[in-house]
Design a protein around this motif. Structure first.
Motif: not given
Length: 495
Positions: A458-459, A453, A494
């Motif tokens: 980060d999207h 991870e 996420l």
């Protein structure tokens, strides 16, 4: 036919250059020579050259001039404030086994050339001026680019303009950046084959897409994995275009985002769009234009495709067009068509024999197994490998498991995994580190993929990576190859 050796660390331009122990030191020394058909220029592995390499002379069709490498270690690297390799009017050239990075212009630029082959070349961080593509060919004939890798470049991955006879085979493009960048931009070209490539614009800072094929004639786009971007394939004008058996996904971010689009920049005639797996995006296939135009859009066939996880319809037609949409499959929740009333009333675009299924994955698995049996029966192949997909929607930290061989087949009933990535699979198996995780495989085809991870962006959206593999039937006489593609859906991870 002379071999010239160049070693940036141990060579000297006072040497003869004709043996490894008497290598030249610079590319400019090579440029001072009159290269002849059949000559080779080999750069020492581990060397770094901070200069543009100009190719001025032509080989012949039977004896091309080759630019390659020798020795052991890392591929030789060319850096330059200009282009990496630059050529005008030089034909019958082979470039192989090099790396080009951190250049002001393209990694490779060639114009008015014939019969070029580029293979096993890595290009990174080129086009600092954001002009042209990492690999650029203009006004040329018979160009093949294969088994090469383009990563993190400024501008298009490939820029091809007015080339007759172009093949892009088994290449990888990851993140072609810039306000006008696509993984592939191809304009006014003909006799085109784009096959077996993995093109990923997921993390690119470009509002454009993956393949832009503008005013093409006689083009085949098949067996590619296309990921990300504002669109998958834009073929806005052209004639005799086949788009088939591609995996197109992750194209979203705009309400107009489409997997395949045509009809926006000129006449579009004789398109065959078949066998594609289109998923995780907005629109499927669109026949449209940004403004009212008088372009003709004729004989557009869209058939035998699979549409899954789309926010808009599988087919959109809102400009005058003739064609058909038939034998396609949509997963439940995907709207089949959005056809303007005027087009529907004109009865020029027929819709028939399409189906909706509850679970596309189940249907695809059954279809793949059936295809493998049919292929073996019809082609009498001793070994048949079939593409594998791993989709990850959630992650607990445990390995995601599967078997590469369960949908493959062999004439003698025996299958073994012999190669994975670029390495052999030993008796204790093999472990490789990928872009987003670690995978272990064994000779029986079992695999365990564990996400890392810390490597995930980060999207929202998704990312993917592919691993090639080779199998045989327990002998060295019968074998086949294919790929495993891992799709990681970030929305689930996420959230």
């Amino acid at each position: 036919m002379t071999i010239y050796y160049v070693n940036s660390a141990a060579g000297s331009d006072r040497n003869s250059g004709t043996t490894q122990n008497s290598a030249f030191a610079t590319l400019s020394k090579v440029e001072s020579l009159t290269l002849k058909p059949g000559d080779s220029v080999l750069l020492a592995k581990g060397s770094v050259f901070n200069e543009q390499f100009d190719i001025k002379y032509s080989g012949s069709e039977s004896a091309p001039i080759t630019i390659g490498s020798y020795g052991t270690g890392a591929a030789p690297v060319i850096h330059s404030g200009g282009d990496g390799i630059h050529s005008l009017y030089a034909s019958n050239i082979v470039i192989e086994n090099l790396k080009i990075s951190n250049t002001g212009g393209p990694g490779i630029y060639a114009g008015n050339v014939k019969n070029w082959t580029v293979r096993d070349v890595e290009i990174a961080k080129t086009g600092l001026s954001q002009s042209d593509g990492a690999v650029t060919f203009r006004s040329s004939q018979n160009v093949t680019i294969e088994d090469s890798k383009i990563t993190g470049v400024n501008g298009d991955g490939f820029w091809i303009e007015k080339v007759n006879g172009i093949k892009l085979l088994n290449n990888t493009v990851t993140s072609a950046n810039g306000s006008r960048a696509d993984a592939v931009q191809m304009n006014d070209s003909s006799n085109i084959l784009i096959k077996g490539n993995h093109l990923d614009q997921t993390d690119a800072d470009s509002p454009k897409g993956v393949i832009a094929l503008v005013r093409a004639t006689n083009a085949v786009i098949e067996d590619n994995v296309l990921t990300g971007g504002g669109f998958g394939i834009s073929a806005p004008a052209g004639k005799n275009i086949a788009i088939r058996d591609n995996d197109i996904s992750g194209y979203h971010g705009y309400d107009w985002s489409f997997a395949i689009g045509l009809g926006d920049q000129g006449n579009s005639q004789d398109y065959d769009i078949a066998g594609n797996y289109i998923h995780d995006g907005a629109w499927g296939v669109v026949v449209t234009a940004s403004s009212d135009t008088s372009y003709s859009r004729t004989n557009i066939k869209v058939h035998d495709n699979v549409f899954d996880d789309l926010t808009q319809a599988a087919l959109k037609v809102d400009r005058p067009a003739s064609g058909s949409f038939y034998d396609n499959t949509m997963e439940s929740g995907v709207k089949a068509t959005s056809i303007s009333p005027a087009i529907a009333d004109a009865h020029t675009f027929t819709v028939k024999n399409n189906q909706t299924v509850a679970n596309v994955d189940t249907m695809l698995a059954s279809s793949v197994a059936e295809t493998a049996v049919m292929t073996e029966a019809s082609a009498d192949s001793a070994v048949v490998a079939v593409h594998d997909n791993l989709k990850i929607f959630t992650d607990t930290g445990a390995a995601h498991r599967g078997n590469l061989l369960e949908n493959d087949s062999s004439e003698n009933g025996t299958l073994a995994l012999r190669r994975f990535g670029d390495e052999s699979v030993g008796k204790h198996g093999l472990t490789l580190t990928g872009d987003y995780g670690v995978i272990h495989v064994d000779r029986e085809g079992n695999y365990a993929y564990t996400l890392d991870e810390t490597k995930l962006p980060d999207h929202s959206g998704h990312v993917s990576e592919s691993f090639s593999y080779g199998i045989n039937d327990g002998t060295s006489h019968h074998s086949d190859t294919d790929t495993l593609t891992v799709f990681v859906h970030l929305d689930g991870l996420l959230s």
